[in-house]
Design a protein around this motif. Structure first.
Motif, PDB file in Angstrom:
ATOM      1  N   GLU A  61     -16.566  -6.151  -1.458  1.00 54.71           N
ATOM      2  CA  GLU A  61     -16.395  -6.198  -2.907  1.00 54.71           C
ATOM      3  C   GLU A  61     -15.168  -5.382  -3.299  1.00 54.71           C
ATOM      4  O   GLU A  61     -14.984  -4.264  -2.792  1.00 54.71           O
ATOM      5  CB  GLU A  61     -17.652  -5.571  -3.532  1.00 54.71           C
ATOM      6  N   HIS A  62     -14.342  -5.927  -4.170  1.00 58.14           N
ATOM      7  CA  HIS A  62     -13.225  -5.146  -4.674  1.00 58.14           C
ATOM      8  C   HIS A  62     -13.743  -4.167  -5.710  1.00 58.14           C
ATOM      9  O   HIS A  62     -14.337  -4.567  -6.696  1.00 58.14           O
ATOM     10  CB  HIS A  62     -12.145  -6.057  -5.263  1.00 58.14           C
ATOM     11  N   VAL A  63     -13.571  -2.878  -5.444  1.00 57.28           N
ATOM     12  CA  VAL A  63     -14.123  -1.887  -6.372  1.00 57.28           C
ATOM     13  C   VAL A  63     -13.036  -1.189  -7.163  1.00 57.28           C
ATOM     14  O   VAL A  63     -13.327  -0.456  -8.098  1.00 57.28           O
ATOM     15  CB  VAL A  63     -14.998  -0.852  -5.632  1.00 57.28           C
ATOM     16  N   ALA A  64     -11.782  -1.378  -6.782  1.00 56.55           N
ATOM     17  CA  ALA A  64     -10.659  -0.820  -7.536  1.00 56.55           C
ATOM     18  C   ALA A  64      -9.410  -1.496  -7.017  1.00 56.55           C
ATOM     19  O   ALA A  64      -9.464  -2.225  -6.024  1.00 56.55           O
ATOM     20  CB  ALA A  64     -10.568   0.694  -7.327  1.00 56.55           C
ATOM     21  N   ASP A  65      -8.262  -1.223  -7.676  1.00 52.75           N
ATOM     22  CA  ASP A  65      -6.999  -1.785  -7.193  1.00 52.75           C
ATOM     23  C   ASP A  65      -6.840  -1.438  -5.728  1.00 52.75           C
ATOM     24  O   ASP A  65      -6.863  -0.255  -5.372  1.00 52.75           O
ATOM     25  CB  ASP A  65      -5.809  -1.148  -7.937  1.00 52.75           C
ATOM     26  N   GLN A  66      -6.663  -2.446  -4.907  1.00 49.09           N
ATOM     27  CA  GLN A  66      -6.377  -2.237  -3.487  1.00 49.09           C
ATOM     28  C   GLN A  66      -7.522  -1.589  -2.699  1.00 49.09           C
ATOM     29  O   GLN A  66      -7.339  -1.147  -1.579  1.00 49.09           O
ATOM     30  CB  GLN A  66      -5.108  -1.364  -3.289  1.00 49.09           C
ATOM     31  N   VAL A  67      -8.664  -1.475  -3.317  1.00 40.58           N
ATOM     32  CA  VAL A  67      -9.781  -0.852  -2.593  1.00 40.58           C
ATOM     33  C   VAL A  67     -10.935  -1.839  -2.457  1.00 40.58           C
ATOM     34  O   VAL A  67     -11.388  -2.412  -3.444  1.00 40.58           O
ATOM     35  CB  VAL A  67     -10.302   0.420  -3.300  1.00 40.58           C
ATOM     36  N   VAL A  68     -11.356  -2.024  -1.217  1.00 43.37           N
ATOM     37  CA  VAL A  68     -12.505  -2.884  -0.991  1.00 43.37           C
ATOM     38  C   VAL A  68     -13.650  -2.039  -0.452  1.00 43.37           C
ATOM     39  O   VAL A  68     -13.445  -1.107   0.315  1.00 43.37           O
ATOM     40  CB  VAL A  68     -12.139  -4.050  -0.035  1.00 43.37           C
ATOM     41  N   SER A  69     -14.837  -2.342  -0.931  1.00 43.34           N
ATOM     42  CA  SER A  69     -16.024  -1.659  -0.423  1.00 43.34           C
ATOM     43  C   SER A  69     -16.741  -2.618   0.510  1.00 43.34           C
ATOM     44  O   SER A  69     -16.969  -3.776   0.166  1.00 43.34           O
ATOM     45  CB  SER A  69     -16.913  -1.271  -1.618  1.00 43.34           C
ATOM     46  N   LEU A  70     -17.048  -2.130   1.712  1.00 40.27           N
ATOM     47  CA  LEU A  70     -17.735  -2.966   2.685  1.00 40.27           C
ATOM     48  C   LEU A  70     -19.119  -2.413   2.933  1.00 40.27           C
ATOM     49  O   LEU A  70     -19.273  -1.230   3.219  1.00 40.27           O
ATOM     50  CB  LEU A  70     -16.983  -2.987   4.019  1.00 40.27           C
ATOM     51  N   VAL A  71     -20.117  -3.282   2.822  1.00 35.28           N
ATOM     52  CA  VAL A  71     -21.478  -2.880   3.168  1.00 35.28           C
ATOM     53  C   VAL A  71     -21.792  -3.505   4.522  1.00 35.28           C
ATOM     54  O   VAL A  71     -21.609  -4.701   4.721  1.00 35.28           O
ATOM     55  CB  VAL A  71     -22.477  -3.352   2.098  1.00 35.28           C
ATOM     56  N   LEU A  72     -22.205  -2.677   5.474  1.00 36.79           N
ATOM     57  CA  LEU A  72     -22.433  -3.132   6.841  1.00 36.79           C
ATOM     58  C   LEU A  72     -23.914  -3.065   7.169  1.00 36.79           C
ATOM     59  O   LEU A  72     -24.613  -2.139   6.756  1.00 36.79           O
ATOM     60  CB  LEU A  72     -21.652  -2.250   7.824  1.00 36.79           C
ATOM     61  N   ARG A  73     -24.371  -4.066   7.921  1.00 36.90           N
ATOM     62  CA  ARG A  73     -25.770  -4.135   8.323  1.00 36.90           C
ATOM     63  C   ARG A  73     -25.818  -4.426   9.815  1.00 36.90           C
ATOM     64  O   ARG A  73     -24.952  -5.107  10.344  1.00 36.90           O
ATOM     65  CB  ARG A  73     -26.455  -5.256   7.531  1.00 36.90           C
ATOM     66  N   LEU A 109     -24.679   0.713   5.805  1.00 37.96           N
ATOM     67  CA  LEU A 109     -23.638   1.736   5.668  1.00 37.96           C
ATOM     68  C   LEU A 109     -22.579   1.157   4.752  1.00 37.96           C
ATOM     69  O   LEU A 109     -22.303  -0.052   4.804  1.00 37.96           O
ATOM     70  CB  LEU A 109     -22.999   2.052   7.021  1.00 37.96           C
ATOM     71  N   ARG A 110     -21.981   1.999   3.933  1.00 37.12           N
ATOM     72  CA  ARG A 110     -20.898   1.518   3.085  1.00 37.12           C
ATOM     73  C   ARG A 110     -19.651   2.347   3.346  1.00 37.12           C
ATOM     74  O   ARG A 110     -19.726   3.576   3.507  1.00 37.12           O
ATOM     75  CB  ARG A 110     -21.278   1.621   1.606  1.00 37.12           C
ATOM     76  N   ILE A 111     -18.511   1.676   3.426  1.00 37.63           N
ATOM     77  CA  ILE A 111     -17.229   2.381   3.509  1.00 37.63           C
ATOM     78  C   ILE A 111     -16.333   1.856   2.402  1.00 37.63           C
ATOM     79  O   ILE A 111     -16.552   0.753   1.882  1.00 37.63           O
ATOM     80  CB  ILE A 111     -16.545   2.172   4.892  1.00 37.63           C
ATOM     81  N   GLY A 112     -15.340   2.627   2.025  1.00 40.31           N
ATOM     82  CA  GLY A 112     -14.351   2.190   1.043  1.00 40.31           C
ATOM     83  C   GLY A 112     -12.993   2.176   1.714  1.00 40.31           C
ATOM     84  O   GLY A 112     -12.621   3.147   2.367  1.00 40.31           O
ATOM     85  N   VAL A 113     -12.291   1.082   1.588  1.00 41.73           N
ATOM     86  CA  VAL A 113     -11.032   0.945   2.312  1.00 41.73           C
ATOM     87  C   VAL A 113      -9.881   0.705   1.341  1.00 41.73           C
ATOM     88  O   VAL A 113      -9.915  -0.242   0.553  1.00 41.73           O
ATOM     89  CB  VAL A 113     -11.122  -0.224   3.313  1.00 41.73           C
ATOM     90  N   LEU A 114      -8.889   1.556   1.418  1.00 43.08           N
ATOM     91  CA  LEU A 114      -7.688   1.370   0.600  1.00 43.08           C
ATOM     92  C   LEU A 114      -6.677   0.569   1.397  1.00 43.08           C
ATOM     93  O   LEU A 114      -6.416   0.855   2.561  1.00 43.08           O
ATOM     94  CB  LEU A 114      -7.091   2.736   0.239  1.00 43.08           C
ATOM     95  N   ARG A 115      -6.101  -0.419   0.745  1.00 36.90           N
ATOM     96  CA  ARG A 115      -5.082  -1.209   1.432  1.00 36.90           C
ATOM     97  C   ARG A 115      -3.760  -0.466   1.337  1.00 36.90           C
ATOM     98  O   ARG A 115      -3.333  -0.080   0.258  1.00 36.90           O
ATOM     99  CB  ARG A 115      -4.957  -2.563   0.745  1.00 36.90           C
ATOM    100  N   VAL A 116      -3.153  -0.276   2.479  1.00 41.76           N
ATOM    101  CA  VAL A 116      -1.871   0.415   2.512  1.00 41.76           C
ATOM    102  C   VAL A 116      -0.840  -0.533   3.078  1.00 41.76           C
ATOM    103  O   VAL A 116      -0.826  -0.812   4.270  1.00 41.76           O
ATOM    104  CB  VAL A 116      -1.947   1.693   3.373  1.00 41.76           C
ATOM    105  N   PRO A 117       0.038  -1.074   2.213  1.00 43.61           N
ATOM    106  CA  PRO A 117       0.930  -2.146   2.635  1.00 43.61           C
ATOM    107  C   PRO A 117       1.828  -1.758   3.799  1.00 43.61           C
ATOM    108  O   PRO A 117       2.118  -2.579   4.655  1.00 43.61           O
ATOM    109  CB  PRO A 117       1.770  -2.415   1.391  1.00 43.61           C
ATOM    110  N   ASP A 118       2.253  -0.514   3.865  1.00 40.02           N
ATOM    111  CA  ASP A 118       3.204  -0.191   4.922  1.00 40.02           C
ATOM    112  C   ASP A 118       2.529   0.433   6.156  1.00 40.02           C
ATOM    113  O   ASP A 118       3.181   0.983   7.007  1.00 40.02           O
ATOM    114  CB  ASP A 118       4.301   0.733   4.402  1.00 40.02           C
ATOM    115  N   SER A 119       1.252   0.385   6.224  1.00 37.85           N
ATOM    116  CA  SER A 119       0.614   0.890   7.425  1.00 37.85           C
ATOM    117  C   SER A 119       0.743  -0.178   8.504  1.00 37.85           C
ATOM    118  O   SER A 119       1.188  -1.286   8.249  1.00 37.85           O
ATOM    119  CB  SER A 119      -0.849   1.215   7.190  1.00 37.85           C
ATOM    120  N   ARG A 120       0.345   0.180   9.703  1.00 37.33           N
ATOM    121  CA  ARG A 120       0.557  -0.755  10.802  1.00 37.33           C
ATOM    122  C   ARG A 120      -0.496  -1.846  10.875  1.00 37.33           C
ATOM    123  O   ARG A 120      -0.691  -2.466  11.904  1.00 37.33           O
ATOM    124  CB  ARG A 120       0.663   0.014  12.120  1.00 37.33           C
TER     125      ARG A 120
END
Lengths: 338, 400
Positions: free
Chosen positions: A33-45, A85-96
């Motif tokens: 789920e997109h929870v903010a600009d460039q941030v996706v929240s992933l729920v894992l099972r 488990l939930r994690i929040g992931v920020l998209r970083v365009p210039d990361s590898r």
């Protein structure tokens, strides 16, 4: 925008062979789920339907993204719900590519492999807490807030970000706890976090937990030198401290004076492992804050995770704090003056 | 907060009698038995002797403030004898001073001094091992810190003889104004003048801790007056305490030949030996805090504005914390958590320097001295708040 690299929103690219077997869990993305600009929240099972192992606030998991790419993300789900488990992931365009891989590939239903939760940012019991989050650094703070609230502790969160839209979970936190406890600082509305004002007056029995970009943490470290020793606990979000070596593999430590070799498992510190075999090291905070357990390195490369050594000290690799620091990636054995 | 608090036990013994100053531990044990918190009639203050209660006073710096001074008088009501030091300040003023000091003195900057600090210890110990007997205090403990520490701060050679008498004044003033206090202050103006002069920017070398502190003025963190006070704090707190730390450690080890033997085999245990000796024979034994609000400690109600006297020497031997053998030296004990360096906000900033000095001296001795024993009883110093010895003749054996 400042590139934010690191293990929370966008972990350091860690290229290593995907280990198999012990400690790894097969999961499926239950919801993305997109929870903010460039941030996706992933729920894992878990695929096997089992519950996740118990974890504590500050814990993270390794996410294996395929092609040997591993990233570490702090957990930000409900501590009591062991089904997900939930994690929040920020998209970083210039990361590898780690966060991009997450953003592009991980949709509901995607299977992936993760490590069991581990904790390098444990929450110590205290009467009062000040939580400071910058950007995606909010993720490990969320379970801490829940724990503090559940234990009836006095706490306050200051959370800064570029704008409300970029600040993941900001609105839900404010809704849940109110604006007295949750102080939001969207930079485009109110300017940057005024850390001088926030930290200018140390409080008794208050611990400070901070997570965010390196610049912010540097300023917090400087200001907290006026606080009681050990008051500050922080998790860096930048490549330099949590380098490519922050891996889950065990490593060996050779104790030169004692003439022994000790294996340090992934769930213990060098200090723990060495003490277990009966060799004593003077220590105090056991959290990389006080410097008491500083140990000379005779050979090998450490990965420094403490808040004590200067950058120059860390580069010199002559000493390390064995309560938190570990062997760097590619270094199978550290030889210590013990 | 507990709602039912009791009146403290009134204790009539005098912690500042000569007998109790020279031999403090039996007195402290009886004071502790009276209660973790009691009322000291002779001083009209609360006495805090339990480890948990001392820990609480030290860590709750909002309830138990320092700005009232570390002595029995409230220096806010009654001008102190000198401008308040970092020890006698509270946040937010304390915060800036502490930041400045921690920025200058930390494990990294102290480590850089190890080489400079080692050479003088090597020559001191080499000279001493030529003799069968020497005085561990006057020939060693008093010689070493005064040789290395003032250089590390960067003060002029001239006037260094005032440092020990000045430190003696500063610490004695944390106790009552008795004859010991007045003796310490006999030539106080001159000592204070010379020391204050040494703290000025123009008196200091360019590379020492003193210069580092003054650089914080340039960064806008502290004022010039605060820089002077911080350098003064280093000079007053950094010499006597370390001398006593070295002397007290040797006084303990000279009574434990088995520990000495073991340390020679396992020199990495030296740090533990020092820590345990500091717990058992803490150089800084007592000081005061002032309550800001009505509070409760150890079940005793304490009204706002009270002076409480913290007995470090009692807390560090509290059987509730350290066990029934709290009065014994043990290399096996985990002494971590002792409050010899204080705890929390005002915890000794110079701790890494003091520990390094003590460790260097001990390592040098362990390398060259096979055994060390007392020749007669060490002579304790008569001091209001510090515990140490003025003389301790020892006999040593060395390798043939």
């Amino acid at each position: 925008m400042t590139p934010q690299t690191g293990r929370l929103g966008a972990a350091v690219d860690t290229v290593k062979p995907v280990a198999s077997g012990a400690g790894l869990l097969d999961v499926v993305v239950d919801a993305a789920e997109h929870v903010a600009d460039q941030v996706v929240s992933l729920v894992l099972r878990r695929i096997d339907g089992e519950s996740f192992p118990e974890w504590a606030p500050g814990a993270h998991i390794d996410v294996h993204l395929g092609d040997g790419l591993t990233r570490q993300y702090s957990l930000c789900s409900d501590l009591n719900d062991r089904e997900v488990l939930r994690i929040g992931v920020l998209r970083v365009p210039d990361s590898r590519g780690g966060s991009e891989a997450v953003h592009e590939k991980l949709v509901a239903g995607t299977p992936l492999t993760i490590s069991a939760p581990r904790n390098n940012f444990p929450m110590i019991d205290s009467r009062k807490y000040l939580f400071i989050a910058g950007g995606i650094g909010i993720t490990p703070i969320i379970p801490m807030i829940e724990a503090a609230e559940a234990a009836g502790r006095e706490w306050r969160l200051v959370y800064g970000g570029r704008s409300r839209h970029s600040m993941a979970f900001a609105q839900s936190l404010e809704d849940a706890y109110g604006s007295t406890k949750v102080n939001l600082y969207p930079e485009d509305e109110v300017g940057r976090l005024d850390l001088n004002a926030i930290l200018g007056m140390p409080r008794a029995h208050m611990l400070v937990y901070a997570c965010g970009p390196g610049g912010m943490l540097g300023a917090i470290e400087d200001l907290c030198m006026g606080w009681p020793p050990g008051a500050l606990h922080l998790e860096r979000f930048s490549a330099d401290t949590l380098g490519a070596g922050s891996v889950s593999a065990p490593f060996e430590v050779e104790l030169a004076k004692a003439g022994r070799i000790v294996t340090v498992q992934t769930n213990e510190s060098i200090l723990d492992a060495v003490e277990k075999v009966g060799v004593r090291i003077l220590s105090s905070c056991r959290a990389g804050l006080c410097g008491t357990c500083e140990t000379n390195i005779l050979s090998g490369t450490p990965e420094h995770r403490d808040a004590v050594l200067t950058e120059a000290d860390k580069d010199a690799n002559e000493v390390m704090l064995v309560c938190v620091s570990r062997a760097a990636a590619g270094c199978d054995r550290l030889v210590l003056d013990l | 907060m507990t709602t039912s608090t009791s009146e403290p036990i009134v204790f009539t013994g005098d912690p500042y009698s000569e007998e109790h100053l020279l031999n403090p531990y039996p007195f402290l044990a009886s004071l502790q038995e009276a209660g973790s918190v009691s009322w000291l009639e002779s001083e009209q203050t609360y006495a805090i002797t339990g480890y948990d209660e001392v820990y609480e006073v030290l860590t709750d710096f909002e309830t138990f403030v320092s700005s009232g001074g570390l002595g029995p008088r409230d220096i806010r009501k009654d001008d102190g004898w000198r401008p308040p030091s970092i020890l006698e300040s509270d946040p937010p003023i304390h915060t800036l001073m502490r930041r400045a000091l921690t920025g200058v003195i930390n494990p990294g900057t102290v480590r850089a001094l190890r080489k400079d600090f080692t050479a003088p210890a090597v020559s001191l110990v080499e000279a001493l091992v030529q003799r069968n007997t020497f005085d561990a205090i006057t020939d060693l403990a008093e010689k070493y810190p005064i040789e290395v520490f003032p250089d590390a701060v960067g003060i002029p050679q001239e006037g260094r003889e005032h440092l020990l008498p000045y430190g003696n004044m500063v610490f004695n003033a944390f106790g009552p104004e008795n004859y010991i206090y007045h003796q310490a202050f006999a030539e106080g103006d001159e000592h204070a003048r010379v020391v204050m002069n040494a703290c000025k920017r123009e008196s200091l070398t360019d590379s020492g801790f003193g210069a580092g502190i003054w650089a914080k003025v340039g960064e806008g963190l502290i004022t010039e007056e605060q820089a002077t006070l911080l350098v003064r704090a280093l000079l007053s707190a950094g010499v006597d305490t370390t001398i006593f730390g070295i002397g007290n450690t040797l006084s303990v080890l000279a009574r434990h030949p088995e520990a000495w033997e073991r340390l020679r085999k396992e020199p990495s245990l030296a740090k533990f030996a020092i820590d345990e000796a500091l717990r058992l024979e803490s150089p800084f034994q007592k000081f005061h805090r002032t309550t800001t609000v009505d509070t409760e400690l150890g079940g005793v109600g304490i009204p706002a504005g009270s002076k409480v006297q913290v007995f470090i020497g009692a807390a560090n031997r509290d059987p509730k914390k350290w066990g029934a053998d709290a009065n014994e030296f043990s290399l096996e004990r985990t002494s971590s958590g002792h409050v010899a360096f204080g705890m929390g906000l005002h915890q000794c900033v110079g701790q890494p320097i003091a520990r390094m000095e003590m460790e260097i001296v001990l390592q040098q001795l362990l390398e060259k001295v096979v055994s060390i024993e007392l020749v007669g009883e060490p002579k304790p110093i008569l001091h209001n708040v510090l515990r140490g010895f003025e003389s301790m003749p020892v006999r040593i054996t060395t390798q043939r």
